[in-house]
Scaffold this active site. Structure first.
Site, PDB file in Angstrom:
ATOM      1  CD  GLU A 142       3.108  -9.177  39.953  1.00  0.00           C
ATOM      2  OE1 GLU A 142       2.623  -8.949  41.073  1.00  0.00           O
ATOM      3  OE2 GLU A 142       2.690  -8.638  38.896  1.00  0.00           O
TER       4      GLU A 142
ATOM      5  CE  LYS B 124       3.395  -4.630  44.133  1.00  0.00           C
ATOM      6  NZ  LYS B 124       2.274  -5.171  43.345  1.00  0.00           N
TER       7      LYS B 124
ATOM      8  CB  CYS C  71       2.931  -5.291  39.355  1.00  0.00           C
ATOM      9  SG  CYS C  71       1.326  -5.136  38.508  1.00  0.00           S
TER      10      CYS C  71
END
Length: 541
Positions: free
Chosen positions: A297, A362, A412
């Site tokens: 990330e 995300k 994540c």
């Protein structure tokens, strides 16, 4: 050991006997110790799944022994607070060490957050207290097993954990089922998911707890039913691990390289760190070809539009010449005449000999880290966290293809929401055969957060019957098989490349098909029935 549990009371000092039940210190101490032991059930503790059975049995027995609702709730809150304060203490590291927040404010924030999280096991205890058999029933002679109490405890526990995972965007970290990835109930994950595993765990813990209560108060063991059910559940879990819910994909295995840059968080977003990260990942990417190469990330810690041309040309040329597909993390943005807006935490995919740049944004953002809840800008301003307010990507996004193999990407924190990953697989026309998680846990230093997050990823593999590829900045960069086992892992806090051949999977598990619905329906139905019976009983009285 024989005799009523009430014989314990005269054994206490006179001052303790005069103290109201909820104010007595020894049950609070026991609850705190139980909460600490519950934290030890999770990674990196080996055989934590068995330890967790003991700690939940401990918790059930504790609240069953309390004489009033107030005492039950105080014990549950003490258990939850000690568990979560010890289990997520790494948030203090993030806020104070890397975020620069004053220590007293960071500690206060951790305490308040742990108190909030403790509200959920407290809610479970309250639901159990109201819906289960009364305490006098549980303690009555002759000793017997009260199925209603065990079913109510399991249902209240599972419902409270699910609510913790959805309310206020959710925080399902340390859901009890995660400790079972290598435990006796792991085989059920593909069928009922992490919350269903937690339900089974709590049900068995309550049965064992009642068995212990019966033995203590009457000197007699009620062995048959609890042990038969416990052994049956363990045997069923072991058998379920051998069920192949998914099958190898018809495509050849992919050669993959997962990159770990170990870029220090203190300098990651400073110019020195940015230049170092870009040069490092350019070198790691081009060191050796593979079907798929993945960075962590924000491995490239700049906006997409600010990526140096030399990096972009080098990566594109390498992909075209070697046939390597590349996924790298960076921040996305929409350009306007006044500058970039709608910043996103994104992954970008480069496909050989294709001008199209794949992009995944995300969707499930981290409160305070990636978006700022209303009224808390002052709090975030106390931390040195760049790009603290991101835009949210779509809930369902198309997979990234490496040849004919589709991959489902997440970033994540997103992989702690199993229902969302299952929904993506359920609702895309061609379900991905491999899950990819790119993350940066450098915010939390060398703490148990790294092991806990790896354990969460193992549960996602079990639930979906798919391998998981984890590319992280500091660790744990790992390849997890479709059966939840960690097949290969890089040493944490090192620079390196993890290489392997990974076979995609096809087919769906029951959890992909139904998600959390079965355990929620069962829990709500049982609690509703027990609550109606209790209300009727109170009305008759």
């Amino acid at each position: 050991m024989a005799g009523s549990c009430r014989t314990l009371i005269p054994m206490l000092p006179a001052q303790a006997r005069a103290t109201p039940d909820w104010q007595q210190p020894w049950p609070l101490l026991v609850a705190i110790l139980a909460g600490l032991a519950h934290t030890l059930s999770f990674a990196p503790t080996p055989y934590g799944g068995w330890l967790e059975i003991a700690t939940l049995t401990w918790f059930y027995t504790l609240i069953a022994y309390r004489r009033t609702l107030c005492a039950t709730l105080v014990s549950a809150c003490a258990f939850g607070f000690s568990h979560f304060a010890s289990g997520v203490f790494w948030l203090y590291i993030s806020m104070h060490v890397y975020g620069g927040m004053p220590a007293i404010i960071a500690l206060t924030a951790l305490i308040l957050f742990a108190l909030y999280l403790a509200a959920w096991p407290t809610l479970a205890a309250a639901l159990w207290y109201f819906c289960s058999a009364t305490r006098s029933d549980i303690m009555a002679a002759p000793p017997s097993i009260h199925w209603r109490s065990s079913l109510a405890f399991a249902s209240a526990w599972a419902l409270s954990e699910w609510l913790r995972g959805v309310i206020l965007t959710g925080f399902p970290w340390l859901a009890s089922g995660y400790a079972q990835v290598a435990g006796p109930f792991a085989g059920y994950a593909a069928v009922i998911g992490v919350y269903g595993v937690g339900w089974l765990l709590a049900f068995n813990a309550a049965l064992i707890g009642q068995m212990l209560i019966a033995a203590f108060k009457r000197g007699k063991w009620v062995l048959s039913a609890p042990l038969i059910i416990f052994v049956t559940c363990i045997t069923g879990g072991s058998a379920a691990t051998k069920v192949a819910w998914t099958n190898p994909a018809p495509h050849a295995p992919l050669t993959v390289r997962l990159l770990q840059g170990n870029v220090q968080q203190e300098i990651k977003f400073e110019q020195q760190g940015v230049d170092m990260a870009i040069a490092l990942y350019q070198e790691l990417i081009t060191a050796q070809p593979a079907d798929l190469i993945i960075t962590p990330e924000t491995g490239i810690p700049v906006l997409e539009q600010d990526i140096p041309e030399s990096f972009a040309y080098t990566i594109r040329d390498f992909a075209d010449k070697t046939g390597s597909a590349i996924i790298f993390g960076a921040a996305g943005a929409t350009l306007t005449p006044t500058g970039p807006v709608d910043l996103t935490n994104s992954l970008f995919g480069v496909t050989p000999r294709s001008p199209i740049l794949y992009r995944y944004d995300k969707h499930h953002l981290v409160p305070f880290g990636e978006f700022i809840p209303w009224g808390f800008h002052w709090f975030v301003a106390l931390m040195k966290i760049p790009l603290g307010d991101f835009a949210r990507g779509p809930a369902i996004q198309q997979p990234f293809f490496v040849g004919a193999q589709p991959l489902a990407l997440n970033i994540c924190y997103e992989d702690i929401f199993g229902e969302e990953i299952a929904r993506t697989l359920r609702q895309t026309p061609i379900p991905a055969g491999i899950l990819v998680n790119a993350t940066n846990l450098a915010w939390f230093g060398d703490t148990i957060a790294l092991d806990q997050h790896l354990q969460i990823a193992q549960m996602r593999a079990l639930e979906t019957g798919r391998p998981v590829l984890r590319a992280t900045n500091t660790g744990a960069t790992a390849i997890i098989g479709y059966d939840g086992r960690v097949e290969k892992k890089l040493t944490t806090f090192s620079i390196g490349s993890l290489e392997a051949r990974v076979q995609g999977r096809v087919g769906v598990t029951p959890y992909i098909t139904y998600g959390n619905m079965p355990v929620l329906v069962v829990s709500l139905l049982l609690l509703a029935i027990f609550a109606a019976q209790r209300i009727k009983m109170l009305y008759i009285r």
